[in-house]
Design an enzyme around this catalytic site. Structure first.
Site, short mmCIF file in Angstrom:
data_model
loop_
_atom_site.label_atom_id
_atom_site.label_comp_id
_atom_site.label_asym_id
_atom_site.label_seq_id
_atom_site.Cartn_x
_atom_site.Cartn_y
_atom_site.Cartn_z
N SER A 59 14.56 22.06 -15.16
CA SER A 59 13.33 22.81 -15.45
C SER A 59 13.74 24.17 -16.01
O SER A 59 14.75 24.74 -15.62
CB SER A 59 12.53 22.99 -14.17
OG SER A 59 11.72 24.14 -14.25
N LYS B 206 15.40 21.89 -9.85
CA LYS B 206 14.81 20.62 -10.26
C LYS B 206 15.78 19.68 -10.96
O LYS B 206 16.66 20.11 -11.71
CB LYS B 206 13.64 20.90 -11.21
CG LYS B 206 12.53 21.70 -10.58
CD LYS B 206 11.60 20.84 -9.78
CE LYS B 206 10.63 20.16 -10.71
NZ LYS B 206 9.67 19.37 -9.97
N HIS C 86 0.83 -1.22 0.00
CA HIS C 86 0.00 0.00 0.00
C HIS C 86 0.87 1.27 0.00
O HIS C 86 0.44 2.30 0.52
CB HIS C 86 -0.95 0.03 1.21
CG HIS C 86 -1.70 -1.25 1.41
ND1 HIS C 86 -2.93 -1.49 0.83
CD2 HIS C 86 -1.37 -2.38 2.09
CE1 HIS C 86 -3.33 -2.70 1.18
NE2 HIS C 86 -2.40 -3.27 1.93
#
Ligand code: ARG
Length: 460
Positions: A274, A280, A153
């Site tokens: 980016s 980034k 999960h």
């Protein structure tokens, strides 16, 4: 080509919707190889003279050379690769070229060309799959003992090792190769000589063309031969499943290279920046592997839908079989190369993985197992006792590793010192020695077995 019965040329839109040369020119090698096998067989059976057969064969070699060198002028008016090749052949050879199309049709021609193309594609993909398995198994061996959280999960479940996680993909890819191999074995029958749909009245030798083209045998039913595309569907299905495996791994790479997980780092070679946010480092290659899986699954669905309503035998709908297959093969090949590249490029942050593995009470099951093993407690009761220990740790904002023996004894006085020892994640993974379990010794053995197998058997 069929001018005898027709008085006017096709409408422009008829020509446009009908033409496949824009994409089926990819079949030129297969088309020429199949034609050469066919004409050699016709000569061997005395259906055409050996003089004509030799001229045709030499002419086909010339056409091949022209296409390979980029000097060939493909014509949309000639619809497809089969008629483009034949038309050029007749310019080179003269009227004798017209004998090549004896005892065959474009229906068996396209069926054989496409099978040959798909067979080559499967062989190429198999080599790439093996290469990716090697990259994964090598990294798995190096990290047989690097502890990381195992998830269910997407929540920390039990510690595993990074090597164990990677070997899970080696297993999946092994089954993918099996699926391609199975598809290959079934597709390796030659439809050539089935002609339009009913076979032919000429005394042809289908076994001869089959073996010349590397097929195991000729197909047994002429209607089936020109009607079915299950070889393409099976290959697309294997592609879609394999792509789905790669996509799950790609999703993990996306998660794990991000700042919240920080388990992996990709070098500048496999990261993009980016245009606006200087901080980034984006894992675009992994995202595209995940994204391209959509079109590969789409190609399988697309062809199933094309085929599902077609009566036997050939219908022109089937010309729609090729682009999806070409695109899916190309996409999977690119994705396999990109994932292999990322696996060889990635650096795991083993400290961070280890720290994450010991958070989230990931060794709770080990305490429950201790209660079962040492105190003979039924597992359900042990689960309950351990739940109270987790609650105690949670109330203090502590991890299980930080609890003392006294703490454990407030829950159950029967706890002993060795119960504390199992709380370290290294102990936890080391204890998972059941066959297929994550114990580093197991992982090492499995990685070495895979490497030996991959290195000596080139086809896995
Ligand atoms: N271009 C066609 C295809 O890809 C070749 C077969 C054409 N056969 C026919 N009966 N029109 O399917």
């Amino acid at each position: 080509m069929w001018g005898g019965r027709f008085e006017s040329a096709p409408d422009a839109i008829m020509e446009e919707i009908n033409a496949s040369i824009g994409f089926d020119q990819a079949l030129f090698r297969q088309d020429i190889a199949a034609s050469k096998a066919h004409v050699a067989m016709l000569a061997a059976r005395g259906v055409v003279s050996s003089t004509d057969a030799e001229a045709i064969s030499a002419g086909l070699d010339q056409v091949l050379g022209e296409i390979e060198s980029g000097g060939f002028n493909f014509s949309r008016a000639l619809e497809d690769i089969h008629m483009n090749v034949e038309s050029r052949l007749s310019e080179i050879v003269g009227p004798a070229a017209g004998r090549l199309h004896t005892a065959r049709s474009r229906n068996d021609q396209v069926a054989v060309d496409f099978r040959l193309w798909v067979r080559d594609a499967v062989d190429q993909l198999d080599g790439q799959l093996r290469d990716l398995q090697l990259a994964l198994a090598e990294t798995a061996l190096a990290h047989a003992g690097s502890v990381m959280p195992g998830f269910t999960h997407l929540q920390p479940a039990q510690p595993v090792t990074f090597g164990h996680h990677l070997l899970a993909y080696v297993e999946m890819l092994g089954r993918d190769r099996g699926r391609f191999r199975d598809a290959r074995a079934r597709m390796n029958e030659c439809p050539l000589g089935s002609a339009a749909l009913a076979g032919t009245s000429f005394q042809i030798d289908r076994a001869m063309t089959a073996s010349a083209l590397g097929f195991d045998r000729p197909t047994a039913n002429s209607l089936d031969s020109v009607s079915d595309r299950d070889f393409a569907l099976e290959t697309l299905s294997a592609i879609a499943i394999c792509a789905t495996h790669l996509s799950r791994f790609a999703e993990e790479i996306v998660l794990w290279t991000g700042p919240f997980f920080g388990f992996l780092r990709l070098s500048d070679k496999f990261s993009t920046g980016s245009s606006i946010m200087p901080q980034k480092r984006n894992p675009d290659a992994a995202e595209l592997v995940r994204g391209k899986t959509g079109r590969m699954i789409g190609a399988l669905n697309g062809l199933l839908i094309v085929m599902k309503g077609l009566p036997l035998a050939y219908s022109k709908d089937m010309q729609e079989d090729k682009e999806g297959v070409f695109d899916a093969v190309h996409s999977l090949s690119l994705c396999l190369a990109a994932v292999s590249g990322m696996v060889r490029d990635m650096t795991p942050d083993v400290e961070r993985m280890r720290a994450a593995a010991s958070s989230g009470y990931s060794t709770a099951t080990d305490i429950a197992d201790w209660l079962v093993r040492r105190l003979g407690m039924p597992f359900r009761q042990a689960h309950h006792v351990t739940g109270r220990i987790v609650a105690l740790a949670a109330s203090r904002g502590a991890e299980l590793e930080q609890l003392s023996l006294e703490d454990l004894r407030t829950i159950d006085p029967a706890f002993e010192q060795d119960a504390l020892d199992i709380l370290a994640v290294e102990k936890s993974v080391a204890s998972r020695t059941s066959f297929g379990g994550t114990a580093p010794r197991n992982v090492e053995t499995q990685a070495e077995a895979w490497l030996a197998r991959l290195r000596d058997d080139r086809r896995g």
